[in-house]
Design an enzyme around this catalytic site. Structure first.
Site, mmCIF file in Angstrom:
data_model
loop_
_atom_site.group_PDB
_atom_site.id
_atom_site.type_symbol
_atom_site.label_atom_id
_atom_site.label_comp_id
_atom_site.label_asym_id
_atom_site.label_seq_id
_atom_site.Cartn_x
_atom_site.Cartn_y
_atom_site.Cartn_z
ATOM 1 N N HIS A 115 12.517 60.277 71.538
ATOM 2 C CA HIS A 115 11.740 60.294 72.783
ATOM 3 C C HIS A 115 10.540 61.230 72.556
ATOM 4 O O HIS A 115 10.602 62.417 72.858
ATOM 5 C CB HIS A 115 12.583 60.797 73.948
ATOM 6 C CG HIS A 115 13.758 59.917 74.257
ATOM 7 N ND1 HIS A 115 14.846 59.815 73.431
ATOM 8 C CD2 HIS A 115 13.997 59.096 75.315
ATOM 9 C CE1 HIS A 115 15.708 58.955 73.965
ATOM 10 N NE2 HIS A 115 15.219 58.509 75.102
ATOM 11 N N HIS A 150 10.951 73.976 71.799
ATOM 12 C CA HIS A 150 10.018 73.988 70.679
ATOM 13 C C HIS A 150 10.222 75.192 69.759
ATOM 14 O O HIS A 150 9.996 75.092 68.559
ATOM 15 C CB HIS A 150 8.579 73.862 71.195
ATOM 16 C CG HIS A 150 8.329 72.517 71.851
ATOM 17 N ND1 HIS A 150 7.406 72.312 72.834
ATOM 18 C CD2 HIS A 150 8.932 71.300 71.650
ATOM 19 C CE1 HIS A 150 7.428 71.025 73.210
ATOM 20 N NE2 HIS A 150 8.349 70.400 72.511
ATOM 21 N N GLY A 169 14.264 54.494 71.830
ATOM 22 C CA GLY A 169 14.679 55.434 70.785
ATOM 23 C C GLY A 169 16.176 55.464 70.558
ATOM 24 O O GLY A 169 16.645 55.659 69.429
ATOM 25 N N ASP A 188 15.447 63.740 73.060
ATOM 26 C CA ASP A 188 14.895 64.529 74.162
ATOM 27 C C ASP A 188 14.442 63.611 75.296
ATOM 28 O O ASP A 188 13.251 63.505 75.598
ATOM 29 C CB ASP A 188 13.707 65.350 73.597
ATOM 30 C CG ASP A 188 13.007 66.163 74.652
ATOM 31 O OD1 ASP A 188 13.640 66.529 75.654
ATOM 32 O OD2 ASP A 188 11.799 66.445 74.464
HETATM 33 N N1 SAM Z 1 10.003 65.208 72.917
HETATM 34 C C1 SAM Z 1 8.748 65.423 73.640
HETATM 35 C C2 SAM Z 1 8.260 66.833 73.357
HETATM 36 O O1 SAM Z 1 9.081 67.743 73.186
HETATM 37 O O2 SAM Z 1 7.047 67.010 73.293
HETATM 38 C C3 SAM Z 1 8.907 65.203 75.118
HETATM 39 C C4 SAM Z 1 9.563 63.921 75.483
HETATM 40 S S1 SAM Z 1 9.742 63.632 77.183
HETATM 41 C C5 SAM Z 1 10.924 64.792 77.675
HETATM 42 C C6 SAM Z 1 10.656 62.123 77.170
HETATM 43 C C7 SAM Z 1 9.822 60.909 76.790
HETATM 44 O O3 SAM Z 1 10.699 59.810 76.522
HETATM 45 C C8 SAM Z 1 8.873 60.434 77.862
HETATM 46 O O4 SAM Z 1 7.570 60.407 77.331
HETATM 47 C C9 SAM Z 1 9.349 59.011 78.205
HETATM 48 O O5 SAM Z 1 8.287 58.115 78.475
HETATM 49 C C10 SAM Z 1 10.067 58.605 76.951
HETATM 50 N N2 SAM Z 1 11.158 57.617 77.091
HETATM 51 C C11 SAM Z 1 11.955 57.381 78.169
HETATM 52 N N3 SAM Z 1 12.942 56.521 77.833
HETATM 53 C C12 SAM Z 1 12.778 56.228 76.506
HETATM 54 C C13 SAM Z 1 13.497 55.449 75.562
HETATM 55 N N4 SAM Z 1 14.609 54.790 75.927
HETATM 56 N N5 SAM Z 1 13.059 55.394 74.285
HETATM 57 C C14 SAM Z 1 11.931 56.057 73.914
HETATM 58 N N6 SAM Z 1 11.209 56.820 74.767
HETATM 59 C C15 SAM Z 1 11.622 56.909 76.034
#
Ligand code: SAM
Length: 328
Positions: free
Chosen positions: A42, A19, A182, A202
């Site tokens: 993500h 961040h 994503g 991410d």
């Molecule tokens: N980017 C966020 C942040 O910095 O606040 C944190 C994201 S977290 C590490 C990853 C997220 O991706 C999770 O909430 C998960 O449910 C979601 N996720 C997993 N596979 C995904 C996909 N193929 N496409 C979109 N989201 C996905």
């Protein structure tokens, strides 16, 4: 597939690195007059309560953002231990250390936390920090009227929270939230209308296949739109795929003739230990990295100043350290 919930990890040391870097990127990229499209593949839930059940259960923020906010004059734990054989004779009162002047990128990170936490802004007391912004809220904070933000989140509960959290911002169509994959959705947005974009990729790396999907997705994205800024977070864990990913991203950037930057932050050893009962204790996430293709020219200097401070403030043992490489 869906066991990962970012709420368990919100505000941990990886989030501090991710961040802080994201804020520096957004600050720079939104200075120009041309519209910017930000795509967060993500997105997570967008906002997290640091006094909620998830974060309390794991306490990861205690070794991350809360540690960062604790007394900066206190030496890190691994410097506090005096060698056993050394006798220290106090001849005079120890001098108070001058306050640590935070690097601008870290100061910006803390300022953003202040904006979301009025009580913390007033008192400066870490325990008054109740709300932690995820990447969508950080990105949105920097947008102006002409910019757009596209958010993707697959988890049904996190998607619902994200949609609700974004709705309460009342920013209308500037921010779009979709429950889609994503990696796939990114393709449809490149190249963006005004030919300026930043992509944050991410994933949770919950599935081993995520590592391969990230490099394939980034290769495809650079082909579609070579001048975008592509930002990948990755865990540094003892697993070959995790170490291959930054190498693959570097190769793809070099082959495409694009500049790149790779920053890593290690807070502790990755070795397994045993507790007093002989049970194996996993260390939790010891390190992570941010790989950026087409970084702004200002980013390296910003991280060069911020990373050593993250090591000082977040490091847990003698393995703590950072790396910062760039090319192109
Ligand atoms: N980017 C966020 C942040 O910095 O606040 C944190 C994201 S977290 C590490 C990853 C997220 O991706 C999770 O909430 C998960 O449910 C979601 N996720 C997993 N596979 C995904 C996909 N193929 N496409 C979109 N989201 C996905």
């Amino acid at each position: 597939m869906f066991s990962y919930r970012h709420a368990f990890h919100a505000g941990n040391h990886a989030d501090v690195l991710k961040h802080t870097t994201l804020i520096a990127l957004m600050k720079y990229l939104t200075q120009k007059d041309t519209a910017l499209t930000v795509i967060d593949t993500h997105a997570g839930a967008g906002l997290y309560r640091l006094d909620g059940d998830y974060t309390e259960t794991s306490g990861e923020a205690l070794d991350g953002v809360f540690k960062l906010l604790s007394d900066p004059n206190k030496p890190p734990a691994h410097q506090e231990r005096a060698p056993a054989a050394t006798k220290t004779i106090a001849t005079s009162k120890p001098k108070a250390k001058p306050p640590l002047v935070l690097a601008p990128a870290l100061q910006d990170y803390i300022d953003l936390l202040r904006e979301l936490n009025p009580q913390f802004a007033q008192t400066g007391v870490a325990t008054d920090l109740k709300i932690y912004p995820g990447s969508p809220f950080i990105e949105q904070k920097f947008l102006s009227g002409r910019d757009k933000l596209k958010l993707f989140e697959l988890h049904p509960t996190d998607f619902k929270s994200l949609s609700g959290n974004i709705e309460q911002l009342g920013v209308g169509r500037q921010v779009a939230v979709a429950r889609e994959d994503g990696f796939e959705a990114l393709k449809t947005f490149l190249p963006p209308p005004a030919r300026r974009a930043m992509v944050l990729c991410d994933p949770s790396y919950e599935m081993k296949t995520d590592y391969g999907r990230v490099s394939t997705c980034m290769a495809d994205a650079v082909k579609r739109f070579a001048t975008g800024t592509y930002v990948v977070w990755y865990p540094l864990i003892p697993r070959p795929e995790a170490h291959d990913l930054p190498r693959k991203l570097k190769t793809l950037a070099v082959k495409a003739g694009r500049s790149w930057l790779n920053a890593t932050l290690t807070v502790k050893s990755s070795k397994l230990t045993t507790d007093t009962e002989g049970e194996v204790v996993r260390p939790g996430l010891p390190a992570s990295g941010m790989f950026i293709i087409n970084p702004p020219h200002t980013l390296k200097a910003e991280l060069q100043a911020a990373l050593p401070q993250m090591v000082t403030l977040l490091g847990q043992d003698r393995n703590a350290g950072f790396t910062l490489e760039h090319g192109g």
